[in-house]
Scaffold this motif. Structure first.
Motif, mmCIF file in Angstrom:
data_model
loop_
_atom_site.group_PDB
_atom_site.id
_atom_site.type_symbol
_atom_site.label_atom_id
_atom_site.label_comp_id
_atom_site.label_asym_id
_atom_site.label_seq_id
_atom_site.Cartn_x
_atom_site.Cartn_y
_atom_site.Cartn_z
ATOM 1 N N LEU A 147 28.481 42.203 2.332
ATOM 2 C CA LEU A 147 27.494 42.817 1.441
ATOM 3 C C LEU A 147 27.008 41.825 0.393
ATOM 4 C CD1 LEU A 147 29.230 46.275 1.187
ATOM 5 C CD2 LEU A 147 26.865 45.927 1.938
ATOM 6 N N TRP A 148 27.911 41.015 -0.138
ATOM 7 C CA TRP A 148 27.494 39.985 -1.095
ATOM 8 C C TRP A 148 26.493 39.022 -0.448
ATOM 9 C CZ3 TRP A 148 33.243 38.934 -2.693
ATOM 10 C CH2 TRP A 148 33.675 39.957 -3.549
ATOM 11 N N ALA A 149 26.678 38.758 0.859
ATOM 12 C CA ALA A 149 25.798 37.820 1.560
ATOM 13 C C ALA A 149 24.362 38.318 1.638
ATOM 14 C CB ALA A 149 26.334 37.546 2.964
ATOM 15 N N VAL A 150 24.166 39.639 1.518
ATOM 16 C CA VAL A 150 22.802 40.190 1.511
ATOM 17 C C VAL A 150 22.420 40.667 0.111
ATOM 18 C CG1 VAL A 150 22.677 40.761 3.955
ATOM 19 C CG2 VAL A 150 23.697 42.412 2.373
ATOM 20 N N GLY A 151 23.136 40.165 -0.892
ATOM 21 C CA GLY A 151 22.755 40.407 -2.274
ATOM 22 C C GLY A 151 23.185 41.731 -2.854
ATOM 23 N N LEU A 152 24.196 42.368 -2.265
ATOM 24 C CA LEU A 152 24.654 43.662 -2.755
ATOM 25 C C LEU A 152 26.084 43.561 -3.267
ATOM 26 C CD1 LEU A 152 23.318 45.956 0.117
ATOM 27 C CD2 LEU A 152 22.327 45.668 -2.159
ATOM 28 N N ASP A 153 26.322 44.096 -4.466
ATOM 29 C CA ASP A 153 27.692 44.137 -4.954
ATOM 30 C C ASP A 153 28.398 45.341 -4.337
ATOM 31 O OD1 ASP A 153 26.437 46.186 -6.241
ATOM 32 O OD2 ASP A 153 27.046 45.630 -8.258
ATOM 33 N N CYS A 154 29.709 45.311 -4.375
ATOM 34 C CA CYS A 154 30.476 46.393 -3.764
ATOM 35 C C CYS A 154 31.869 46.413 -4.364
ATOM 36 C CB CYS A 154 30.555 46.198 -2.246
ATOM 37 S SG CYS A 154 31.463 47.494 -1.382
ATOM 38 N N GLY A 155 32.292 47.571 -4.831
ATOM 39 C CA GLY A 155 33.642 47.730 -5.341
ATOM 40 C C GLY A 155 34.579 48.136 -4.218
ATOM 41 N N GLU A 156 35.513 49.011 -4.535
ATOM 42 C CA GLU A 156 36.463 49.418 -3.509
ATOM 43 C C GLU A 156 35.764 50.237 -2.427
ATOM 44 O OE1 GLU A 156 39.590 52.086 -4.408
ATOM 45 O OE2 GLU A 156 38.390 53.392 -5.686
ATOM 46 N N ILE A 157 36.377 50.235 -1.251
ATOM 47 C CA ILE A 157 35.819 50.945 -0.103
ATOM 48 C C ILE A 157 36.867 51.936 0.381
ATOM 49 C CG2 ILE A 157 34.815 50.713 2.202
ATOM 50 C CD1 ILE A 157 34.265 47.730 1.454
ATOM 51 N N PRO A 158 36.767 53.194 -0.031
ATOM 52 C CA PRO A 158 37.720 54.206 0.439
ATOM 53 C C PRO A 158 37.466 54.536 1.901
ATOM 54 C CG PRO A 158 36.027 55.225 -0.901
ATOM 55 C CD PRO A 158 35.772 53.739 -0.953
ATOM 56 N N ARG A 159 38.188 55.504 2.413
ATOM 57 C CA ARG A 159 37.973 55.885 3.803
ATOM 58 C C ARG A 159 38.048 57.394 3.963
ATOM 59 N NH1 ARG A 159 43.398 54.369 7.343
ATOM 60 N NH2 ARG A 159 44.896 55.600 6.145
ATOM 61 N N SER A 160 37.408 57.858 5.022
ATOM 62 C CA SER A 160 37.481 59.259 5.425
ATOM 63 C C SER A 160 38.000 59.266 6.850
ATOM 64 C CB SER A 160 36.107 59.922 5.342
ATOM 65 O OG SER A 160 36.160 61.250 5.828
ATOM 66 N N GLY A 161 39.229 59.715 7.050
ATOM 67 C CA GLY A 161 39.854 59.541 8.350
ATOM 68 C C GLY A 161 40.084 58.061 8.583
ATOM 69 N N ARG A 162 39.527 57.528 9.666
ATOM 70 C CA ARG A 162 39.645 56.098 9.956
ATOM 71 C C ARG A 162 38.389 55.319 9.570
ATOM 72 N NH1 ARG A 162 43.578 54.411 13.333
ATOM 73 N NH2 ARG A 162 42.239 52.782 14.188
ATOM 74 N N LEU A 163 37.374 56.013 9.047
ATOM 75 C CA LEU A 163 36.093 55.366 8.791
ATOM 76 C C LEU A 163 35.955 54.944 7.331
ATOM 77 C CD1 LEU A 163 33.707 57.710 10.815
ATOM 78 C CD2 LEU A 163 34.666 55.506 11.520
ATOM 79 N N PRO A 164 35.426 53.743 7.084
ATOM 80 C CA PRO A 164 35.162 53.327 5.705
ATOM 81 C C PRO A 164 34.014 54.130 5.110
ATOM 82 C CG PRO A 164 34.273 51.717 7.241
ATOM 83 C CD PRO A 164 35.045 52.708 8.061
ATOM 84 N N VAL A 165 34.094 54.375 3.816
ATOM 85 C CA VAL A 165 33.051 55.113 3.103
ATOM 86 C C VAL A 165 32.445 54.176 2.059
ATOM 87 C CG1 VAL A 165 32.523 57.087 1.642
ATOM 88 C CG2 VAL A 165 34.236 57.303 3.459
ATOM 89 N N PHE A 166 31.156 53.899 2.218
ATOM 90 C CA PHE A 166 30.481 52.966 1.326
ATOM 91 C C PHE A 166 29.653 53.708 0.286
ATOM 92 C CE2 PHE A 166 31.319 50.584 5.162
ATOM 93 C CZ PHE A 166 31.773 49.368 4.666
ATOM 94 N N ALA A 167 29.441 53.051 -0.834
ATOM 95 C CA ALA A 167 28.587 53.611 -1.874
ATOM 96 C C ALA A 167 27.157 53.732 -1.351
ATOM 97 C CB ALA A 167 28.627 52.709 -3.108
ATOM 98 N N PRO A 168 26.359 54.626 -1.919
ATOM 99 C CA PRO A 168 24.965 54.770 -1.480
ATOM 100 C C PRO A 168 24.228 53.432 -1.492
ATOM 101 C CG PRO A 168 25.555 56.541 -2.977
ATOM 102 C CD PRO A 168 26.710 55.586 -2.986
ATOM 103 N N GLY A 169 23.454 53.194 -0.441
ATOM 104 C CA GLY A 169 22.709 51.952 -0.338
ATOM 105 C C GLY A 169 23.498 50.794 0.225
ATOM 106 N N ARG A 170 24.770 51.035 0.576
ATOM 107 C CA ARG A 170 25.611 50.000 1.170
ATOM 108 C C ARG A 170 26.093 50.473 2.536
ATOM 109 N NH1 ARG A 170 23.900 49.244 -3.731
ATOM 110 N NH2 ARG A 170 24.938 47.674 -5.016
ATOM 111 N N ALA A 171 26.158 49.551 3.486
ATOM 112 C CA ALA A 171 26.678 49.882 4.813
ATOM 113 C C ALA A 171 27.170 48.607 5.472
ATOM 114 C CB ALA A 171 25.605 50.537 5.678
#
Length: 209
Positions: A62-86
Motif C-alpha cells: 500500500l505504501w508503494a502506491v502512496g497509501l498509508d495503512c495501520g493495523e490490518i485486522p481479520r474477519s475469519g481468515r480474510l484481512p479487513v482493510f480500511a476504506p479505500g485500501r485493498a
C-alpha cells in the motif's frame, strides 16, 4: 529470493499495482495494533511470524502506491482493510508477498507465491481434462498459482480450483469460472528463485475463452 521479488516492483507499478515483500524471520516484528495482536496471540510461533509478515507485506504494498495503512485486522481468515485500501496477501516458505492497488484503482486483486514446486501428479487436483494441454507450456506449479490468484480476485466462495478453467492468452493465462465463463481475469506468472513462481492478476477479462 526477496531480491528476486523486489525486482518485480517496476513491472507491477506499470500495471498500477504496488508490491510488498516481508520475511517471517525479520527481527523485532510486532503487531501493528490490538486487533493484529489478538489474532496472532493464539497462533503457533511460526504461524504467528508468517501472519505478521503478511501484514507487513500488505502495508508495504500500500505504501508503494502512496497509501498509508495501520493495523490490518481479520474477519475469519480474510484481512479487513480500511476504506479505500485493498491488498492481496500470499505466503510461502517463510516469505510473504502482497499486491495493492491505488486509491483510484479498480483492478481486481489476487496474488500467489509458491516457492516449493508441485509434482506433475498434482495436476489432477488442479486441472480438468480440457486443461491438460496447458502442461506442454506451463508447469503444474504455475497453473496452481494462477488459479489461486484468480480465486482471490474473483472472490470465489464455493468449489475448488478445478471449478476454474485456465487457458493461454499470449504470455499470460486467462482464468475464469466454469459456471460463468464471462467472469474471468488475466493472470501473469513469473518465475522466482530456483523453482518458485509468483502470480498476480493483471485485470478483468470479459471475453469468453
Amino acid at each position: 529470493m526477496r531480491d528476486d521479488l523486489a525486482a518485480l516492483r517496476p513491472l507491477l507499478l506499470a500495471s498500477g499495482l504496488g508490491l510488498g515483500v516481508a520475511a517471517a524471520s525479520e527481527p523485532g516484528a510486532e503487531p501493528a495494533g490490538p486487533a493484529e495482536a489478538a489474532a496472532a496471540a493464539s497462533m503457533p510461533e511460526q504461524r504467528r511470524r508468517e501472519f505478521l509478515a503478511g501484514r507487513r507485506a500488505a502495508r508495504r504494498a500500500l505504501w508503494a502506491v502512496g497509501l498509508d495503512c495501520g493495523e490490518i485486522p481479520r474477519s475469519g481468515r480474510l484481512p479487513v482493510f480500511a476504506p479505500g485500501r485493498a491488498a492481496s496477501i500470499s505466503h510461502s516458505a517463510g516469505i510473504a508477498v502482497a499486491v495493492a492497488r491505488g486509491a483510484d484503482g479498480e483492478l481486481p486483486l489476487g496474488c500467489d507465491l509458491e516457492l516449493r514446486p508441485l509434482p506433475r501428479a498434482a495436476a489432477r487436483l488442479v486441472l480438468r481434462a480440457d486443461e491438460e494441454p496447458l502442461l506442454a507450456v506451463w508447469s503444474v506449479t504455475a497453473l496452481f498459482s494462477a488459479k489461486e490468484s484468480a480465486w482471490k480476485a474473483l472472490a470465489v466462495t464455493d468449489g475448488g480450483l478445478r471449478d476454474l478453467r485456465a487457458s493461454s492468452c499470449g504470455d499470460e493465462l486467462r482464468v475464469g469460472l466454469r459456471v460463468d465463463p464471462a467472469r474471468a481475469v488475466g493472470v501473469r506468472v513469473v518465475h522466482v528463485g530456483a523453482a518458485g513462481v509468483f502470480s498476480y492478476v493483471t485485470g478483468q477479462d470479459t471475453v469468453p475463452g
